[in-house]
Write a protein that holds these residues in place. Structure first.
Motif, PDB file in Angstrom:
ATOM      1  N   MET A 267       0.820  -1.208   0.000  1.00  0.00           N
ATOM      2  CA  MET A 267       0.000   0.000   0.000  1.00  0.00           C
ATOM      3  C   MET A 267       0.860   1.267   0.000  1.00  0.00           C
ATOM      4  SD  MET A 267      -2.955  -1.250  -0.233  1.00  0.00           S
ATOM      5  CE  MET A 267      -3.912   0.239   0.007  1.00  0.00           C
ATOM      6  N   HIS A 268       2.170   1.132   0.319  1.00  0.00           N
ATOM      7  CA  HIS A 268       3.048   2.293   0.381  1.00  0.00           C
ATOM      8  C   HIS A 268       3.817   2.511  -0.917  1.00  0.00           C
ATOM      9  CE1 HIS A 268       2.283   2.759   4.663  1.00  0.00           C
ATOM     10  NE2 HIS A 268       2.481   1.451   4.804  1.00  0.00           N
ATOM     11  N   ALA A 269       3.703   1.571  -1.860  1.00  0.00           N
ATOM     12  CA  ALA A 269       4.407   1.714  -3.140  1.00  0.00           C
ATOM     13  C   ALA A 269       3.776   2.829  -3.952  1.00  0.00           C
ATOM     14  CB  ALA A 269       4.362   0.408  -3.915  1.00  0.00           C
ATOM     15  N   ARG A 270       4.608   3.681  -4.535  1.00  0.00           N
ATOM     16  CA  ARG A 270       4.051   4.777  -5.330  1.00  0.00           C
ATOM     17  C   ARG A 270       3.591   4.250  -6.674  1.00  0.00           C
ATOM     18  NH1 ARG A 270       7.430   5.903  -9.417  1.00  0.00           N
ATOM     19  NH2 ARG A 270       9.701   5.851  -9.163  1.00  0.00           N
ATOM     20  N   PRO A 271       2.574   4.861  -7.266  1.00  0.00           N
ATOM     21  CA  PRO A 271       2.120   4.421  -8.589  1.00  0.00           C
ATOM     22  C   PRO A 271       3.161   4.770  -9.641  1.00  0.00           C
ATOM     23  CG  PRO A 271       1.016   6.454  -7.940  1.00  0.00           C
ATOM     24  CD  PRO A 271       1.793   5.988  -6.734  1.00  0.00           C
ATOM     25  N   PRO A 272       3.189   4.049 -10.756  1.00  0.00           N
ATOM     26  CA  PRO A 272       4.162   4.345 -11.812  1.00  0.00           C
ATOM     27  C   PRO A 272       4.006   5.772 -12.329  1.00  0.00           C
ATOM     28  CG  PRO A 272       3.110   2.230 -12.189  1.00  0.00           C
ATOM     29  CD  PRO A 272       2.351   2.888 -11.082  1.00  0.00           C
ATOM     30  N   GLN A 273       5.136   6.380 -12.687  1.00  0.00           N
ATOM     31  CA  GLN A 273       5.109   7.720 -13.259  1.00  0.00           C
ATOM     32  C   GLN A 273       4.728   7.632 -14.737  1.00  0.00           C
ATOM     33  OE1 GLN A 273       9.162   8.962 -12.397  1.00  0.00           O
ATOM     34  NE2 GLN A 273       8.444  10.267 -10.738  1.00  0.00           N
ATOM     35  N   LEU A 274       3.655   8.299 -15.096  1.00  0.00           N
ATOM     36  CA  LEU A 274       3.190   8.318 -16.476  1.00  0.00           C
ATOM     37  C   LEU A 274       3.462   9.686 -17.081  1.00  0.00           C
ATOM     38  CD1 LEU A 274      -0.207   6.433 -16.042  1.00  0.00           C
ATOM     39  CD2 LEU A 274       2.053   5.482 -16.536  1.00  0.00           C
ATOM     40  N   LEU A 275       3.848   9.721 -18.331  1.00  0.00           N
ATOM     41  CA  LEU A 275       4.204  10.968 -18.990  1.00  0.00           C
ATOM     42  C   LEU A 275       3.141  11.372 -19.998  1.00  0.00           C
ATOM     43  CD1 LEU A 275       7.981  10.258 -19.750  1.00  0.00           C
ATOM     44  CD2 LEU A 275       7.047  11.621 -17.879  1.00  0.00           C
ATOM     45  N   PRO A 276       2.930  12.668 -20.182  1.00  0.00           N
ATOM     46  CA  PRO A 276       2.027  13.112 -21.247  1.00  0.00           C
ATOM     47  C   PRO A 276       2.612  12.780 -22.606  1.00  0.00           C
ATOM     48  CG  PRO A 276       3.192  14.982 -20.286  1.00  0.00           C
ATOM     49  CD  PRO A 276       3.501  13.802 -19.429  1.00  0.00           C
TER      50      PRO A 276
ATOM     51  N   GLU B  72       9.829  14.425 -18.510  1.00  0.00           N
ATOM     52  CA  GLU B  72       9.164  15.711 -18.662  1.00  0.00           C
ATOM     53  C   GLU B  72       9.910  16.765 -17.853  1.00  0.00           C
ATOM     54  OE1 GLU B  72       6.204  18.238 -20.246  1.00  0.00           O
ATOM     55  OE2 GLU B  72       6.774  16.177 -20.708  1.00  0.00           O
ATOM     56  N   GLY B  73      10.216  17.901 -18.502  1.00  0.00           N
ATOM     57  CA  GLY B  73      10.880  19.009 -17.821  1.00  0.00           C
ATOM     58  C   GLY B  73       9.889  20.118 -17.529  1.00  0.00           C
ATOM     59  N   GLU B  74      10.382  21.346 -17.505  1.00  0.00           N
ATOM     60  CA  GLU B  74       9.511  22.498 -17.263  1.00  0.00           C
ATOM     61  C   GLU B  74       8.844  22.903 -18.571  1.00  0.00           C
ATOM     62  OE1 GLU B  74      11.692  25.582 -15.392  1.00  0.00           O
ATOM     63  OE2 GLU B  74      12.214  24.390 -13.620  1.00  0.00           O
ATOM     64  N   GLY B  75       7.721  22.289 -18.843  1.00  0.00           N
ATOM     65  CA  GLY B  75       6.966  22.617 -20.043  1.00  0.00           C
ATOM     66  C   GLY B  75       7.384  21.871 -21.286  1.00  0.00           C
ATOM     67  N   LYS B  76       8.487  21.135 -21.235  1.00  0.00           N
ATOM     68  CA  LYS B  76       8.932  20.365 -22.394  1.00  0.00           C
ATOM     69  C   LYS B  76       9.819  19.224 -21.913  1.00  0.00           C
ATOM     70  CE  LYS B  76      12.990  23.253 -23.302  1.00  0.00           C
ATOM     71  NZ  LYS B  76      13.707  24.056 -24.323  1.00  0.00           N
ATOM     72  N   PRO B  77       9.983  18.181 -22.737  1.00  0.00           N
ATOM     73  CA  PRO B  77      10.827  17.051 -22.341  1.00  0.00           C
ATOM     74  C   PRO B  77      12.281  17.474 -22.129  1.00  0.00           C
ATOM     75  CG  PRO B  77       9.372  16.415 -24.136  1.00  0.00           C
ATOM     76  CD  PRO B  77       9.254  17.910 -23.993  1.00  0.00           C
ATOM     77  N   LEU B  78      12.891  16.902 -21.097  1.00  0.00           N
ATOM     78  CA  LEU B  78      14.302  17.112 -20.804  1.00  0.00           C
ATOM     79  C   LEU B  78      15.042  15.873 -21.278  1.00  0.00           C
ATOM     80  CD1 LEU B  78      16.516  18.807 -19.419  1.00  0.00           C
ATOM     81  CD2 LEU B  78      15.926  17.646 -17.272  1.00  0.00           C
ATOM     82  N   MET B  79      15.827  16.010 -22.353  1.00  0.00           N
ATOM     83  CA  MET B  79      16.401  14.865 -23.032  1.00  0.00           C
ATOM     84  C   MET B  79      17.938  14.886 -22.977  1.00  0.00           C
ATOM     85  SD  MET B  79      13.517  13.550 -24.032  1.00  0.00           S
ATOM     86  CE  MET B  79      13.999  12.239 -25.168  1.00  0.00           C
ATOM     87  N   ARG B  80      18.519  13.684 -23.030  1.00  0.00           N
ATOM     88  CA  ARG B  80      19.967  13.531 -23.067  1.00  0.00           C
ATOM     89  C   ARG B  80      20.300  12.325 -23.937  1.00  0.00           C
ATOM     90  NH1 ARG B  80      23.825  11.643 -18.012  1.00  0.00           N
ATOM     91  NH2 ARG B  80      25.672  11.227 -19.273  1.00  0.00           N
TER      92      ARG B  80
END
Length: 271
Positions: free
Chosen positions: A3-12, A56-64
């Motif tokens: 019950m303490h596991a965080r849900p997966p992070q989903l991206l727009p 996801e970054g500040e308003g746009k994807p942060l890529m490397r």
């Protein structure tokens, strides 16, 4: 269920990138980790290439840019990364878990590929730190074993715990379904550590100068020969610069996709 596991992070969704779920994460130590994501059915790449990856970054994807460590036939895409506490991307990337999503670029590219090399007998893959990543893909490519009689990975790190994939490489890729038999005869792994006691110590340049790099089981000449040897370089900017100059002094010429040569580097990672 935890019950303490965080849900997966989903991206727009984003038009320029695909979203892919994380399959697994492996932390080697406090500075280094590997992870894999699902491979889209349409994604194709050559061994040694890199691709853009991010969150996801500040308003746009942060890529490397990340070199792909998995072989071309795998159903997942594997990567090796450092952990930078205040890094814009890696400070967040190091906390990902299975089920989270990452953005994946749609077009892999790079110059660290066999197509940029002339035919040869021995292929030396010289790496420092996370520069090992593309060579993990290359060393598991069946075509490489048909093109070269010997494939030699040299991996230099500061500490023993930084030798990611040490056990798998020491076992000569014994668990690989496509190259295990060939690797047993043709693949050699030389790890070296610069700041801790280990069976091999010293920088790669020192191993070359002292001839240690060419001890058995690596056979052939006791020096690098541009007539028969081919070299790939991946690591720090300093390492790339120094080794490129050294190779050119010994008669090697840098290759590219348009004009194959006797050594190649990944220019995208060189400052």
């Amino acid at each position: 269920m935890n019950m303490h596991a965080r849900p997966p992070q989903l991206l727009p969704e984003h038009a320029a990138f695909q979203t892919c779920a994380v399959r697994w994460v492996r932390h080697w130590n406090e500075h280094l980790f590997s992870f894999a994501i699902e491979r889209p059915a349409s994604f194709r790449f050559r061994s040694g290439e890199f691709v853009m990856l991010g969150l996801e970054g500040e308003g746009k994807p942060l890529m490397r840019a990340y070199s792909i460590a998995s072989p071309t036939w795998s159903d997942e895409l594997e990567f090796l990364s450092i952990k930078v506490p205040d890094g814009p991307l890696t400070s967040r990337l190091q906390t990902i878990r299975a089920g989270d999503q990452l953005y994946l670029g749609k077009k892999p590219t790079g110059t660290l590929v066999a197509d940029a090399l002339l035919p040869g007998k021995r292929l030396f893959l010289l790496s420092t730190g996370t520069g090992l990543a593309p060579f993990l893909s290359i060393a598991r490519d069946p075509d490489i074993y048909d093109a070269f009689g010997q494939i030699v990975i040299v991996h230099s790190t500061r500490r023993v715990s930084d030798l990611a994939y040490h056990d798998e490489l020491t076992a000569q890729l014994a668990g690989d379904p496509l190259v295990a038999d060939q690797a047993l005869l043709q693949f050699h792994y030389i790890p070296t550590v610069t700041r801790e006691p280990f069976r091999t110590t010293g920088r790669i340049g020192q191993l070359i100068e002292e001839g240690w790099l060419f001890h058995p089981p690596v056979s052939g000449e006791r020096a690098l020969n541009p007539e028969t040897d081919r070299v790939m370089l991946c690591g720090s900017s300093e390492m790339i610069r120094d080794f490129s100059a050294m190779l050119e002094r010994h008669g090697f010429d840098e290759g590219s996709n348009a004009k194959p040569g006797t050594f190649v580097v990944e220019r995208a990672f060189v400052g």
